[in-house]
Design an enzyme around this catalytic site. Structure first.
Site, PDB file in Angstrom:
ATOM      1  N   CYS A  12       0.810  -1.219   0.000  1.00 18.29           N
ATOM      2  CA  CYS A  12       0.000   0.000   0.000  1.00 18.29           C
ATOM      3  C   CYS A  12       0.845   1.272   0.000  1.00 18.29           C
ATOM      4  O   CYS A  12       0.452   2.276  -0.592  1.00 18.29           O
ATOM      5  CB  CYS A  12      -0.995   0.000   1.158  1.00 18.29           C
ATOM      6  SG  CYS A  12      -0.271  -0.124   2.805  1.00 18.29           S
ATOM      7  N   HIS A  48      -3.327   1.366   6.989  1.00 13.68           N
ATOM      8  CA  HIS A  48      -3.264   1.284   5.522  1.00 13.68           C
ATOM      9  C   HIS A  48      -2.956   2.668   4.960  1.00 13.68           C
ATOM     10  O   HIS A  48      -3.510   3.672   5.411  1.00 13.68           O
ATOM     11  CB  HIS A  48      -4.620   0.770   5.022  1.00 13.68           C
ATOM     12  CG  HIS A  48      -4.775   0.725   3.542  1.00 13.68           C
ATOM     13  ND1 HIS A  48      -3.975  -0.055   2.725  1.00 13.68           N
ATOM     14  CD2 HIS A  48      -5.672   1.352   2.711  1.00 13.68           C
ATOM     15  CE1 HIS A  48      -4.370   0.088   1.468  1.00 13.68           C
ATOM     16  NE2 HIS A  48      -5.386   0.939   1.432  1.00 13.68           N
TER      17      HIS A  48
END
Length: 202
Positions: free
Chosen positions: A36, A139
């Protein structure tokens, strides 16, 4: 308050809804493995070749020169779940800086014209194949302007999520920053950071 999916103004979003197909001029790198941080960086620069997994791993090793990396640990460390120090160092190789945003400040004072994009760190649901697990993990996502509108370029999304103009962007940022464990980085050119011209109140 947890970071929930952005819903925005439902009536407004319905009346201004874009076609379902993602505009072709938007580069949106999708999630693979746990990369990510890599996806967020490439989405900020709108360039699939801005950074590679190997580039970020080299930066990680440079920042942690005393780390003993066995083949097994190298696989673990290279899973893409890099911390903010790797992201900041990566941006510096391109002549940019990451400005950490103090959540106590009003996002209304951000000089948006001087900010290339935003990288946010927020809790996200873990998935096992098609199943969404009742667990959260931090994230990295990218938000930036393309073609006069702001988009959420979260690599977990199937397509870019239209946010809207400057007013809608500020609402989006406020919404997420009220949540627990949500952080915001402003991606700006070096000279903007040096003169603090990312602030509209200076």
């Amino acid at each position: 308050m947890s970071c929930m999916p952005w819903k925005g103004d439902k009536a407004k979003s319905e009346s201004l809804e874009l076609p379902q197909a993602a505009p072709p001029q938007i580069y949106h790198e999708k999630q693979r493995r746990e990369l990510c941080a890599l996806h967020a960086l490439n989405n900020v620069f709108q360039d699939s070749n801005a950074f590679t997994r190997e580039t970020l791993q080299e930066i990680f090793q440079r920042l942690s020169p005393n780390t003993v990396v066995t083949p097994h640990k190298k696989s673990m460390l290279g899973n893409g779940n890099y911390d903010v120090n790797v992201i900041m160092a990566a941006l510096q190789t391109k002549g940019y800086e990451a400005v950490w945003w103090d959540k106590r400040r009003d996002v209304g004072v951000i000089a948006l014209a001087n900010v290339m994009g935003f990288i946010m760190n927020l809790p996200s649901s873990l998935c096992w194949g098609p199943l969404k697990l009742p667990l959260k993990r931090q994230h990295w996502i990218c938000v930036r302007e393309v073609g006069g509108a702001y988009y959420n370029l979260d690599s977990k999304l199937k397509m870019p999520e239209w946010i809207g103009g400057e007013s809608e962007l500020r609402k989006f940022l406020k919404y997420h920053l009220r949540g627990k464990n949500c952080e915001l980085l402003l991606v700006v050119p070096e000279e903007v950071e040096a003169h603090q011209s990312w602030r509209a109140d200076v």
